[in-house]
Design a protein around this motif. Structure first.
Motif, mmCIF file in Angstrom:
data_model
loop_
_atom_site.group_PDB
_atom_site.id
_atom_site.type_symbol
_atom_site.label_atom_id
_atom_site.label_comp_id
_atom_site.label_asym_id
_atom_site.label_seq_id
_atom_site.Cartn_x
_atom_site.Cartn_y
_atom_site.Cartn_z
ATOM 1 N N LEU A 179 0.828 -1.204 0.000
ATOM 2 C CA LEU A 179 0.000 0.000 0.000
ATOM 3 C C LEU A 179 0.861 1.251 0.000
ATOM 4 C CD1 LEU A 179 -2.759 1.386 0.228
ATOM 5 C CD2 LEU A 179 -2.596 1.119 2.714
ATOM 6 N N LEU A 180 1.875 1.280 0.863
ATOM 7 C CA LEU A 180 2.743 2.454 0.948
ATOM 8 C C LEU A 180 3.500 2.689 -0.349
ATOM 9 C CD1 LEU A 180 4.215 2.058 4.554
ATOM 10 C CD2 LEU A 180 2.542 3.745 3.778
ATOM 11 N N LEU A 181 4.003 1.610 -0.965
ATOM 12 C CA LEU A 181 4.764 1.759 -2.209
ATOM 13 C C LEU A 181 3.861 2.239 -3.334
ATOM 14 C CD1 LEU A 181 7.555 1.409 -3.444
ATOM 15 C CD2 LEU A 181 6.949 -0.950 -4.018
ATOM 16 N N THR A 182 2.627 1.744 -3.386
ATOM 17 C CA THR A 182 1.682 2.195 -4.400
ATOM 18 C C THR A 182 1.392 3.684 -4.251
ATOM 19 O OG1 THR A 182 0.612 0.018 -4.475
ATOM 20 C CG2 THR A 182 -0.636 1.878 -5.344
ATOM 21 N N ILE A 183 1.135 4.097 -3.009
ATOM 22 C CA ILE A 183 0.850 5.517 -2.752
ATOM 23 C C ILE A 183 2.061 6.374 -3.083
ATOM 24 C CG2 ILE A 183 0.327 7.201 -0.949
ATOM 25 C CD1 ILE A 183 -1.314 5.030 0.447
ATOM 26 N N GLN A 184 3.246 5.905 -2.684
ATOM 27 C CA GLN A 184 4.454 6.693 -2.940
ATOM 28 C C GLN A 184 4.719 6.839 -4.435
ATOM 29 O OE1 GLN A 184 7.637 5.529 -4.176
ATOM 30 N NE2 GLN A 184 8.577 7.546 -3.945
ATOM 31 N N ASN A 185 4.623 5.733 -5.177
ATOM 32 C CA ASN A 185 4.860 5.788 -6.625
ATOM 33 C C ASN A 185 3.910 6.757 -7.305
ATOM 34 O OD1 ASN A 185 6.981 4.003 -6.682
ATOM 35 N ND2 ASN A 185 5.740 2.218 -7.183
ATOM 36 N N THR A 186 2.632 6.636 -6.962
ATOM 37 C CA THR A 186 1.618 7.474 -7.596
ATOM 38 C C THR A 186 1.774 8.940 -7.190
ATOM 39 O OG1 THR A 186 0.086 5.595 -7.522
ATOM 40 C CG2 THR A 186 -0.849 7.758 -7.977
ATOM 41 N N ALA A 187 1.916 9.173 -5.882
ATOM 42 C CA ALA A 187 1.968 10.545 -5.382
ATOM 43 C C ALA A 187 3.197 11.285 -5.886
ATOM 44 C CB ALA A 187 1.946 10.543 -3.851
ATOM 45 N N ALA A 194 13.045 10.224 -1.913
ATOM 46 C CA ALA A 194 14.076 9.602 -1.085
ATOM 47 C C ALA A 194 13.506 8.431 -0.288
ATOM 48 C CB ALA A 194 14.679 10.640 -0.143
ATOM 49 N N VAL A 195 12.327 8.622 0.290
ATOM 50 C CA VAL A 195 11.695 7.555 1.073
ATOM 51 C C VAL A 195 11.314 6.380 0.173
ATOM 52 C CG1 VAL A 195 9.643 6.982 2.439
ATOM 53 C CG2 VAL A 195 10.881 9.094 2.873
ATOM 54 N N GLY A 196 11.003 6.668 -1.094
ATOM 55 C CA GLY A 196 10.605 5.601 -2.006
ATOM 56 C C GLY A 196 11.646 4.513 -2.130
ATOM 57 N N ALA A 208 13.241 -1.161 -0.914
ATOM 58 C CA ALA A 208 14.104 -2.099 -0.204
ATOM 59 C C ALA A 208 13.303 -2.956 0.760
ATOM 60 C CB ALA A 208 15.194 -1.333 0.550
ATOM 61 N N GLY A 209 12.371 -2.324 1.475
ATOM 62 C CA GLY A 209 11.538 -3.081 2.397
ATOM 63 C C GLY A 209 10.653 -4.082 1.689
ATOM 64 N N THR A 210 10.134 -3.691 0.530
ATOM 65 C CA THR A 210 9.302 -4.606 -0.246
ATOM 66 C C THR A 210 10.105 -5.811 -0.710
ATOM 67 O OG1 THR A 210 7.981 -2.734 -1.009
ATOM 68 C CG2 THR A 210 7.746 -4.792 -2.224
ATOM 69 N N ILE A 270 6.744 -10.196 -7.035
ATOM 70 C CA ILE A 270 5.362 -10.230 -7.502
ATOM 71 C C ILE A 270 4.556 -9.124 -6.823
ATOM 72 C CG2 ILE A 270 3.306 -11.648 -7.754
ATOM 73 C CD1 ILE A 270 5.685 -12.668 -9.298
ATOM 74 N N LEU A 271 4.770 -8.975 -5.514
ATOM 75 C CA LEU A 271 4.045 -7.946 -4.785
ATOM 76 C C LEU A 271 4.449 -6.559 -5.262
ATOM 77 C CD1 LEU A 271 1.933 -8.362 -2.583
ATOM 78 C CD2 LEU A 271 3.642 -7.716 -0.896
ATOM 79 N N LYS A 272 5.731 -6.379 -5.573
ATOM 80 C CA LYS A 272 6.178 -5.105 -6.114
ATOM 81 C C LYS A 272 5.520 -4.839 -7.469
ATOM 82 C CE LYS A 272 10.375 -2.532 -7.299
ATOM 83 N NZ LYS A 272 10.145 -2.400 -8.741
ATOM 84 N N THR A 273 5.289 -5.910 -8.243
ATOM 85 C CA THR A 273 4.609 -5.761 -9.522
ATOM 86 C C THR A 273 3.169 -5.296 -9.324
ATOM 87 O OG1 THR A 273 5.976 -7.515 -10.449
ATOM 88 C CG2 THR A 273 3.975 -6.948 -11.650
#
Length: 338
Positions: free
Chosen positions: A16-24, A262-264, A269-271, A278-281
Motif C-alpha cells: 500500500l505504501l509503495l503504491t501511494i508513494q509511486n503514484t503521489a 528519497a523515502v521511495g 528495499a523493504g518490499t 510479484i508484490l512489487k509488480t
C-alpha cells in the motif's frame, strides 16, 4: 508486551505504501511543473536532484545508526570510517552506476515537464526490457521463452499507447503531438536505458565485491550520487544559483517531492526484503491505474485517454504480471534502495 505485525500485514502494508508513494511522487512532480510554469517560478531541476540525494544520504545514515550501531552515533561514525575511508578503492566502481542514477533522475524530472503523468508511468515500464537485455549482456542471464514473449507484449503495449485510431478511415497513426512531447518520450527512453544498465552493473559489482553490509554499500553509492549531483548544479546551473539562489522556486510541495522520492527507495528495499517481486509488480500496476484516474481528475490530462492508450496500458500491466510470474525474489542490493 510487544505487539508484532504479522508477515502478511507487513507485506501488504508495504504494498500500500509503495503504491501511494509511486503514484503521489509522479503526480506531485507533474503538478509542480505545471504550477511552476504558470507562476513563472520554476525551480532548478539540478538542485532538486541534489536535494533528493542529500535527503537519501541522511536517511541511510539514520538507518546505519539504528540498525548497525544500536543507536550509537559514535559507533556509526567508527563503522563508516572503517568501511569507507580505510577502503576507498573498493568503492570506486560504484561511481559508474551513481553517475547514471543522477542522469536518470534529471531525465525523469525533465520528462515529467513534457508529458503527462499517465504517459510517463506507462512508457517508463519499458525499463523492464532494458534491464533484461543488460542482464543478458553483462550477467549472461538466460531468460525463458515466456519472459521474452512477455517483453514483446510489453513493447507492443508501449507502442499502442502512442498511436491513435482514426474512426473515419480506420487507420492507425502516431498521435500528433508537439516537439516537447516527443522530447519527453525520448527522455523517458534514455531513462529506461540508464535504469537498466545502472541496476545490472551495480548488481555485478555487488556479486564481485567484498562489502558484506548492504547499508554501507548504499551509503557509498549515495555519496557518489551527491558528488555527481553537486557537479551537475555547478556546471549546468551554477550562474543561476548565484543570482537567484539555490532554493529559488521551492515550495512545500517541492520539498514533499524530494522527501517522497528519497523515502521511495527505502520502501522498495523493504518490499524486496519482506515481500517479493510479484508484490512489487502489484504496486506498479496499481500505481499505473491510480495515475490514470487521478491524472484525469486532478491534472486535467483528458486528451490521453484514447481507446488505443487504454488498451496499451492494459497490455503493459498484463505483460508486467506475466514477466514476474513464477520469478525468484531478487537479492536485496543497493540498486533496490537507490
Amino acid at each position: 508486551m510487544q505487539i508484532k505485525a504479522s508477515p502478511s500485514v507487513t507485506r501488504y502494508g508495504l504494498l500500500l505504501l509503495l503504491t501511494i508513494q509511486n503514484t503521489a511522487t509522479v503526480l506531485c512532480m507533474r503538478a509542480s511543473m505545471i504550477n511552476a510554469s504558470a507562476a513563472n517560478q520554476k525551480y532548478l531541476v539540478s538542485t532538486l536532484v541534489l536535494t533528493m540525494e542529500m535527503i537519501k544520504v541522511s536517511l541511510i545514515t539514520a538507518l546505519i545508526v539504528v540498525t548497525e550501531s544500536n543507536f550509537s552515533v559514535i559507533g556509526a561514525a567508527k563503522l563508516l570510517y572503517k568501511e569507507i575511508l580505510c577502503r576507498p578503492l573498493e568503492a570506486l566502481p560504484l561511481a559508474v552506476p551513481s553517475f547514471l542514477y543522477v542522469i536518470q533522475d534529471n531525465l525523469i524530472i525533465y520528462a515529467l515537464s513534457c508529458v503527462d503523468a499517465t504517459t510517463y508511468q506507462v512508457t517508463y515500464q519499458a525499463r523492464i526490457l532494458t534491464t533484461a537485455l543488460f542482464a543478458r549482456i553483462l550477467l549472461n542471464n538466460v531468460l525463458p521463452i515466456q519472459r521474452w514473449l512477455s517483453l514483446l507484449l510489453l513493447m507492443s503495449g508501449v507502442i499502442l499507447t502512442q498511436v491513435h485510431f482514426h474512426q473515419e478511415s480506420g487507420d492507425l497513426s502516431f498521435q500528433s503531438k508537439d516537439a516537447t512531447y516527443w522530447l519527453g518520450l525520448l527522455a523517458i527512453g534514455c531513462a529506461t536505458m540508464t535504469s537498466g544498465f545502472a541496476g545490472i552493473y551495480n548488481e555485478k559489482i555487488i556479486k564481485n565485491g567484498q562489502q558484506p553490509l548492504l547499508l554501507i554499500r548504499s551509503f557509498q553509492l549515495s555519496l557518489f550520487c551527491v558528488l555527481f549531483a553537486l557537479m551537475g548544479v555547478v556546471i549546468k546551473d551554477g550562474a543561476l544559483v548565484i543570482t537567484q539562489g539555490y532554493f529559488h522556486g521551492y515550495t512545500p510541495f517541492v520539498w514533499l517531492i524530494a522527501a517522497m522520492q528519497a523515502v521511495g527507495g527505502i520502501l522498495v528495499a523493504g518490499t524486496m526484503k519482506y515481500a517479493d517481486n510479484i508484490l512489487k509488480t502489484f504496486a506498479t500496476a496499481n500505481s499505473i491505474a491510480l495515475s490514470c484516474v487521478l491524472s484525469y481528475f486532478l491534472l486535467g490530462d483528458d486528451d490521453t485517454f484514447t481507446p488505443t492508450f487504454l488498451i496499451g496500458t492494459f497490455v503493459i500491466i498484463l505483460a508486467t504480471f506475466l514477466y514476474s510470474a513464477n520469478s525468484v525474489p531478487p537479492k536485496l542490493t543497493p540498486s533496490n534502495i537507490l
